[in-house]
Design a protein around this motif. Sequence first.
Motif, PDB file in Angstrom:
ATOM      1  N   PRO A 185     -78.376  -8.466 -17.797  1.00 17.42           N
ATOM      2  CA  PRO A 185     -79.579  -9.101 -18.693  1.00 17.42           C
ATOM      3  C   PRO A 185     -78.867  -9.850 -20.017  1.00 17.42           C
ATOM      4  CG  PRO A 185     -79.254  -6.696 -19.096  1.00 17.42           C
ATOM      5  CD  PRO A 185     -78.376  -7.033 -17.878  1.00 17.42           C
ATOM      6  N   PRO A 186     -79.760 -10.799 -20.391  1.00 20.83           N
ATOM      7  CA  PRO A 186     -80.660 -11.285 -19.809  1.00 20.83           C
ATOM      8  C   PRO A 186     -80.384 -12.352 -18.583  1.00 20.83           C
ATOM      9  CG  PRO A 186     -80.355 -12.671 -22.086  1.00 20.83           C
ATOM     10  CD  PRO A 186     -79.444 -11.531 -21.926  1.00 20.83           C
ATOM     11  N   PRO A 187     -81.149 -12.350 -17.673  1.00 22.56           N
ATOM     12  CA  PRO A 187     -80.914 -13.504 -16.590  1.00 22.56           C
ATOM     13  C   PRO A 187     -81.101 -14.883 -17.295  1.00 22.56           C
ATOM     14  CG  PRO A 187     -82.859 -12.344 -16.423  1.00 22.56           C
ATOM     15  CD  PRO A 187     -82.527 -11.675 -17.318  1.00 22.56           C
ATOM     16  N   LEU A 188     -80.397 -15.651 -16.566  1.00 22.40           N
ATOM     17  CA  LEU A 188     -80.477 -17.181 -17.046  1.00 22.40           C
ATOM     18  C   LEU A 188     -80.817 -18.130 -15.737  1.00 22.40           C
ATOM     19  CD1 LEU A 188     -80.399 -19.709 -19.041  1.00 22.40           C
ATOM     20  CD2 LEU A 188     -77.822 -19.654 -18.665  1.00 22.40           C
ATOM     21  N   PHE A 189     -81.924 -18.470 -15.757  1.00 19.02           N
ATOM     22  CA  PHE A 189     -82.325 -19.270 -14.712  1.00 19.02           C
ATOM     23  C   PHE A 189     -82.390 -21.033 -15.052  1.00 19.02           C
ATOM     24  CE2 PHE A 189     -84.113 -15.514 -13.414  1.00 19.02           C
ATOM     25  CZ  PHE A 189     -84.033 -15.193 -12.190  1.00 19.02           C
ATOM     26  N   GLN A 190     -81.996 -21.911 -14.254  1.00 21.78           N
ATOM     27  CA  GLN A 190     -82.025 -23.203 -14.283  1.00 21.78           C
ATOM     28  C   GLN A 190     -82.928 -23.728 -12.993  1.00 21.78           C
ATOM     29  OE1 GLN A 190     -82.222 -26.236 -15.937  1.00 21.78           O
ATOM     30  NE2 GLN A 190     -80.337 -25.982 -16.700  1.00 21.78           N
ATOM     31  N   LEU A 191     -84.188 -24.268 -13.320  1.00 17.42           N
ATOM     32  CA  LEU A 191     -84.839 -24.637 -12.193  1.00 17.42           C
ATOM     33  C   LEU A 191     -84.775 -26.035 -11.887  1.00 17.42           C
ATOM     34  CD1 LEU A 191     -88.273 -22.785 -13.430  1.00 17.42           C
ATOM     35  CD2 LEU A 191     -86.384 -21.988 -12.037  1.00 17.42           C
ATOM     36  N   CYS A 192     -84.323 -26.630 -10.920  1.00 16.43           N
ATOM     37  CA  CYS A 192     -83.773 -27.879 -10.447  1.00 16.43           C
ATOM     38  C   CYS A 192     -84.770 -28.598  -9.748  1.00 16.43           C
ATOM     39  CB  CYS A 192     -82.355 -27.700  -9.844  1.00 16.43           C
ATOM     40  SG  CYS A 192     -81.106 -26.624 -10.546  1.00 16.43           S
ATOM     41  N   LEU A 205     -95.999 -27.021  -9.566  1.00 18.64           N
ATOM     42  CA  LEU A 205     -94.891 -26.310  -9.045  1.00 18.64           C
ATOM     43  C   LEU A 205     -94.160 -25.630 -10.048  1.00 18.64           C
ATOM     44  CD1 LEU A 205     -93.365 -24.981  -6.513  1.00 18.64           C
ATOM     45  CD2 LEU A 205     -92.266 -27.202  -6.273  1.00 18.64           C
ATOM     46  N   LEU A 206     -93.766 -26.606 -11.153  1.00 17.12           N
ATOM     47  CA  LEU A 206     -92.768 -25.780 -12.201  1.00 17.12           C
ATOM     48  C   LEU A 206     -93.650 -24.662 -13.017  1.00 17.12           C
ATOM     49  CD1 LEU A 206     -90.627 -25.982 -14.397  1.00 17.12           C
ATOM     50  CD2 LEU A 206     -91.709 -27.564 -15.523  1.00 17.12           C
ATOM     51  N   HIS A 207     -95.061 -24.938 -13.214  1.00 21.10           N
ATOM     52  CA  HIS A 207     -95.911 -23.753 -13.701  1.00 21.10           C
ATOM     53  C   HIS A 207     -95.844 -22.546 -12.648  1.00 21.10           C
ATOM     54  CE1 HIS A 207     -98.287 -25.208 -17.114  1.00 21.10           C
ATOM     55  NE2 HIS A 207     -97.746 -26.305 -16.589  1.00 21.10           N
ATOM     56  N   ALA A 208     -95.814 -22.440 -11.450  1.00 20.79           N
ATOM     57  CA  ALA A 208     -95.704 -21.554 -10.542  1.00 20.79           C
ATOM     58  C   ALA A 208     -94.573 -20.817 -10.435  1.00 20.79           C
ATOM     59  CB  ALA A 208     -96.122 -22.175  -9.096  1.00 20.79           C
ATOM     60  N   MET A 209     -93.473 -21.610 -10.725  1.00 20.28           N
ATOM     61  CA  MET A 209     -92.076 -21.175 -10.537  1.00 20.28           C
ATOM     62  C   MET A 209     -91.803 -20.369 -11.933  1.00 20.28           C
ATOM     63  SD  MET A 209     -89.993 -24.176  -8.831  1.00 20.28           S
ATOM     64  CE  MET A 209     -88.418 -23.427  -8.530  1.00 20.28           C
ATOM     65  N   VAL A 210     -91.938 -20.834 -12.867  1.00 22.70           N
ATOM     66  CA  VAL A 210     -91.680 -20.033 -14.307  1.00 22.70           C
ATOM     67  C   VAL A 210     -92.694 -18.742 -14.238  1.00 22.70           C
ATOM     68  CG1 VAL A 210     -92.786 -20.152 -16.721  1.00 22.70           C
ATOM     69  CG2 VAL A 210     -91.914 -22.288 -15.775  1.00 22.70           C
ATOM     70  N   GLY A 211     -94.149 -18.823 -13.620  1.00 24.94           N
ATOM     71  CA  GLY A 211     -94.612 -17.415 -13.273  1.00 24.94           C
ATOM     72  C   GLY A 211     -93.919 -16.554 -12.361  1.00 24.94           C
ATOM     73  N   MET A 212     -93.200 -16.913 -11.546  1.00 25.21           N
ATOM     74  CA  MET A 212     -92.409 -16.106 -10.666  1.00 25.21           C
ATOM     75  C   MET A 212     -91.050 -15.475 -11.369  1.00 25.21           C
ATOM     76  SD  MET A 212     -92.451 -18.352  -7.313  1.00 25.21           S
ATOM     77  CE  MET A 212     -91.449 -17.300  -6.345  1.00 25.21           C
ATOM     78  N   ALA A 236     -90.148 -27.727 -22.623  1.00 22.62           N
ATOM     79  CA  ALA A 236     -90.189 -27.184 -24.081  1.00 22.62           C
ATOM     80  C   ALA A 236     -91.655 -26.640 -24.317  1.00 22.62           C
ATOM     81  CB  ALA A 236     -89.801 -28.340 -25.066  1.00 22.62           C
ATOM     82  N   VAL A 237     -92.526 -27.491 -23.845  1.00 19.34           N
ATOM     83  CA  VAL A 237     -93.877 -26.907 -23.973  1.00 19.34           C
ATOM     84  C   VAL A 237     -94.114 -25.558 -23.584  1.00 19.34           C
ATOM     85  CG1 VAL A 237     -96.388 -27.309 -23.392  1.00 19.34           C
ATOM     86  CG2 VAL A 237     -94.985 -29.071 -24.434  1.00 19.34           C
ATOM     87  N   LEU A 238     -93.570 -25.324 -22.418  1.00 18.20           N
ATOM     88  CA  LEU A 238     -93.626 -23.918 -21.439  1.00 18.20           C
ATOM     89  C   LEU A 238     -92.869 -22.973 -22.037  1.00 18.20           C
ATOM     90  CD1 LEU A 238     -93.845 -25.166 -17.649  1.00 18.20           C
ATOM     91  CD2 LEU A 238     -95.708 -24.226 -19.323  1.00 18.20           C
ATOM     92  N   GLY A 239     -92.148 -23.088 -22.971  1.00 17.17           N
ATOM     93  CA  GLY A 239     -91.321 -22.143 -23.601  1.00 17.17           C
ATOM     94  C   GLY A 239     -89.866 -22.068 -23.234  1.00 17.17           C
ATOM     95  N   GLY A 240     -89.510 -22.938 -22.300  1.00 14.52           N
ATOM     96  CA  GLY A 240     -88.213 -23.128 -21.697  1.00 14.52           C
ATOM     97  C   GLY A 240     -87.330 -23.934 -22.349  1.00 14.52           C
ATOM     98  N   HIS A 241     -85.973 -23.807 -21.904  1.00 18.64           N
ATOM     99  CA  HIS A 241     -84.968 -24.673 -22.373  1.00 18.64           C
ATOM    100  C   HIS A 241     -84.796 -26.046 -21.767  1.00 18.64           C
ATOM    101  CE1 HIS A 241     -84.046 -21.407 -24.766  1.00 18.64           C
ATOM    102  NE2 HIS A 241     -83.843 -20.587 -23.779  1.00 18.64           N
ATOM    103  N   VAL A 242     -84.036 -27.109 -22.081  1.00 20.80           N
ATOM    104  CA  VAL A 242     -83.845 -28.362 -21.448  1.00 20.80           C
ATOM    105  C   VAL A 242     -82.485 -28.824 -20.862  1.00 20.80           C
ATOM    106  CG1 VAL A 242     -86.115 -28.905 -22.429  1.00 20.80           C
ATOM    107  CG2 VAL A 242     -83.896 -29.644 -23.340  1.00 20.80           C
ATOM    108  N   ARG A 243     -82.266 -29.629 -19.971  1.00 21.57           N
ATOM    109  CA  ARG A 243     -81.026 -30.363 -19.620  1.00 21.57           C
ATOM    110  C   ARG A 243     -81.332 -31.807 -19.411  1.00 21.57           C
ATOM    111  NH1 ARG A 243     -77.384 -28.608 -14.256  1.00 21.57           N
ATOM    112  NH2 ARG A 243     -77.564 -30.964 -13.308  1.00 21.57           N
ATOM    113  N   VAL A 244     -80.210 -32.353 -19.881  1.00 20.53           N
ATOM    114  CA  VAL A 244     -80.293 -34.008 -19.745  1.00 20.53           C
ATOM    115  C   VAL A 244     -78.777 -34.306 -19.531  1.00 20.53           C
ATOM    116  CG1 VAL A 244     -82.213 -34.609 -20.960  1.00 20.53           C
ATOM    117  CG2 VAL A 244     -79.981 -34.463 -22.169  1.00 20.53           C
ATOM    118  N   GLY A 245     -78.434 -35.573 -19.234  1.00 20.48           N
ATOM    119  CA  GLY A 245     -77.235 -35.797 -19.010  1.00 20.48           C
ATOM    120  C   GLY A 245     -77.170 -36.808 -17.793  1.00 20.48           C
ATOM    121  N   LEU A 246     -75.704 -37.310 -17.912  1.00 14.67           N
ATOM    122  CA  LEU A 246     -75.530 -38.372 -16.816  1.00 14.67           C
ATOM    123  C   LEU A 246     -75.440 -37.730 -15.476  1.00 14.67           C
ATOM    124  CD1 LEU A 246     -73.175 -40.704 -18.879  1.00 14.67           C
ATOM    125  CD2 LEU A 246     -75.447 -41.040 -18.167  1.00 14.67           C
TER     126      LEU A 246
END
Length: 296
Positions: A185-192, A205-212, A236-246
């Motif tokens: 813990p704490p587990p770290l998920f990246q939803l791709c 679907l993002l909302h559903a996956m966050v709920g899981m 960010a609005v859902l309380g998660g972190h973000v990823r950007v990049g090339l």
Amino acid sequence: MTDTIITCALTGAGDTVRKSPYVPVSPEQIARSAVEAANAGAAVVHIHVRDLDTGQGSREVALYRETVRRIRDSGVDVVVNLTAGMGGDLVIDQEDPLKPVDGTDLVNGLERLPHVEELLPDICTMDCGSLNFGEGSQLYVSTPDMLRAGARRIQELGVKPELEIFDTGQLWFATKLIEEGLIDPPPLFQLCMGIPYGAPADTGLLHAMVGMLPDHAQWASFAIGRDQMRWVAQSAVLGGHVRVGLEDNLYLAKGVKAGNGQLVERAARIVHDVGGTVATPDRARALLGLKEVGDA
């Protein structure tokens, strides 16, 4: 809203070098891009390396070694996240499905980790299942046995695994790894999202996956191409972190090719615009349960 960690995925392994002059290839270029992203507000840099001659993705430990050394020697504070997903590519011959063809780079779960074992990054990725990877006959292979073996070794090394989730079944399996005690813990998920043919870039679907997600999980999500920046806002609005990049997107706007620093700056502005705060590297370490700089 909680502090938002921005991860910059610097280069990836896709066939993007010929599409943009800003995609870094050499360890020097990748490290320079990491520093640029960190100075723009990225707390985490996600790193692939590339063959110096072809520009294609590589598993060469020496390239990771030089890249990480250059970042650490730069004096810029940033959390290092190395991919451990290379070595899962299988391309099928339609006439003889048991005969792998050009493009196949398939090794077992432990053979995907030598750079992690040597360099001990803060974070490494675990792609939590197999996937039809785009059109044609390419598969990404990551079986439950491979993942359990890899998770056990990563845990022994004291590295934080980032659980890369490309579809809902992979999320299901990742929660089993947690239940089995293979993820600390704490587990770290990246939803791709948006990678053919995994989970589509659909907000419902993002909302559903966050709920899981399990309680107390840290999570981020991203989408590729033109969806990248709107996904920053969604996450960010859902309380998660973000990823950007090339790795995921080459453009700042239609027809305007971007550098990693520009993409991070745009993401930071979006996070602020929706009422969030961009996390520093030390704040990211605290949220993710990582060691502070200088800790034994």
